[in-house]
Motif scaffolding. Structure first.
Motif, PDB file in Angstrom:
ATOM      1  N   PRO A  38      16.728  -9.151  13.447  1.00  0.00           N
ATOM      2  CA  PRO A  38      17.501  -8.905  12.337  1.00  0.00           C
ATOM      3  C   PRO A  38      16.840  -8.468  11.057  1.00  0.00           C
ATOM      4  CG  PRO A  38      16.970 -11.343  12.944  1.00  0.00           C
ATOM      5  CD  PRO A  38      16.587 -10.581  13.997  1.00  0.00           C
TER       6      PRO A  38
ATOM      7  N   THR B  32      16.732  -4.398  11.847  1.00  0.00           N
ATOM      8  CA  THR B  32      17.903  -3.978  11.428  1.00  0.00           C
ATOM      9  C   THR B  32      18.392  -4.018   9.972  1.00  0.00           C
ATOM     10  OG1 THR B  32      19.065  -6.267  12.090  1.00  0.00           O
ATOM     11  CG2 THR B  32      18.804  -4.488  13.887  1.00  0.00           C
ATOM     12  N   LYS B  33      17.881  -4.979   9.155  1.00  0.00           N
ATOM     13  CA  LYS B  33      18.131  -4.876   7.728  1.00  0.00           C
ATOM     14  C   LYS B  33      17.359  -3.558   7.080  1.00  0.00           C
ATOM     15  CE  LYS B  33      17.704  -7.660   3.559  1.00  0.00           C
ATOM     16  NZ  LYS B  33      17.299  -8.957   3.036  1.00  0.00           N
TER      17      LYS B  33
ATOM     18  N   ASN C  16      19.088 -15.933  18.174  1.00  0.00           N
ATOM     19  CA  ASN C  16      19.817 -14.786  18.624  1.00  0.00           C
ATOM     20  C   ASN C  16      21.225 -15.026  19.294  1.00  0.00           C
ATOM     21  OD1 ASN C  16      19.105 -11.698  17.803  1.00  0.00           O
ATOM     22  ND2 ASN C  16      17.131 -12.783  17.881  1.00  0.00           N
TER      23      ASN C  16
END
Length: 294
Positions: free
Chosen positions: A104, A107-108, A247
């Motif tokens: 995460p 991807t941010k 996840n």
């Protein structure tokens, strides 16, 4: 070696038939046969076994198929990189990551980066550390997110502000699910699923002073999804990082940390002595700025 011939070879390898391959390539069968034989002559090695009008790759042919695929992919990527312009940054970035707490986070960063440079496309993949490093070495990935430690002599890397806590994942109904921590003595008594990478097992063992010969190992896996599936359908326990548990969000599983506590850092790595495209350089600069500002 002409790239056109490499494409001819790969088509024949895929179809296992000269006639079918010639139809797909829109050339005559004799022309294609001659090109393949010329290629074998140039390489001085037999790429196909020819039996009953059907072609089968030899062991050398299988290796050449893998390398030819990589060469053509790298050529396409290089052509894309050469057409990039700083004023309107474009291009592709191949980025691999383990399924962990870093997923995460990275991807941010990608989302924020694409707000600034919307013409940069990311090709994302996942895998364990061994797969990711191999893809990086072969040029299939430009950047990979890895768990520490990494080979400093081989890779450049940025240390990411993400830590992975080690523990044991299990069913909520498991006897150890109500424990606040898991000790090495607990590990000796339960059927375990371990990470496939021996370097990871050894690092955890060093922290816990763990005797691996006393462990009841039922399986090793490089894919977190396999661990979760085994846990759902067995009485096993999975030694893993909390990022995997987070996840998958499985309501029937719980995560219990190890004691003494063990955590591992994440890094964003790329090969040394490699010319990076403008898009990759800009992304690394962006990531570094985000790290410094965090």
């Amino acid at each position: 070696m002409d790239t056109r011939v490499l494409k001819y070879f790969l088509t024949v390898a895929q179809t296992n038939n000269i006639t079918k391959a010639a139809e797909q390539l829109h050339i005559t069968q004799p022309t294609l046969s001659r090109q393949i034989m010329d290629l074998e002559t140039e390489l001085d090695i037999k790429l196909f076994n020819r039996e009953n009008r059907r072609l089968q790759l030899t062991k050398a042919g299988i290796l050449f198929q893998q390398r030819a695929t990589t060469m053509l992919q790298l050529l396409d990527q290089t052509e894309n990189d050469l057409h990039q312009q700083e004023e309107a940054l474009t291009g592709e970035i191949n980025l691999g990551s383990a399924v962990s707490s870093v997923s995460p986070y990275i991807t941010k960063l990608i989302f924020e980066f694409q707000k600034l440079y919307p013409n940069v496309v990311f090709n994302l993949s996942d895998g364990d550390g061994d797969v990711l490093r191999r893809q990086l070495d072969e040029g299939l990935n430009d950047l990979v997110c890895l768990l520490e430690p990494v080979e400093a002599a081989k890779y450049n890397f940025l240390e990411l502000p993400v830590r992975e806590e080690w523990g044991v994942m299990m069913k909520k109904s498991a006897p150890l699910a109500k424990h606040s921590t898991i000790t090495k003595e607990d590990l000796y008594k339960i059927p375990l699923i371990l990470p496939h990478r021996s370097i990871v097992r050894d690092e955890v063992s060093d922290i816990l002073k763990l005797d691996q010969t006393r462990l009841n190992i039922r399986a090793t896996t490089s894919l977190p999804g396999n661990t979760v599936s085994l846990l759902r359908n067995s009485n096993y326990y999975g030694l893993t990082i909390k990022g995997v548990y987070n996840n998958f969000h499985d309501p029937d599983l719980v995560f219990v940390p190890l004691v003494p506590n063990k955590s591992t850092g994440d890094v964003l790595a790329w090969r040394k002595n490699t010319i990076l495209s403008p898009a990759i350089e800009k992304f690394l600069q962006f990531v570094n700025e985000q790290i410094q500002g965090s």
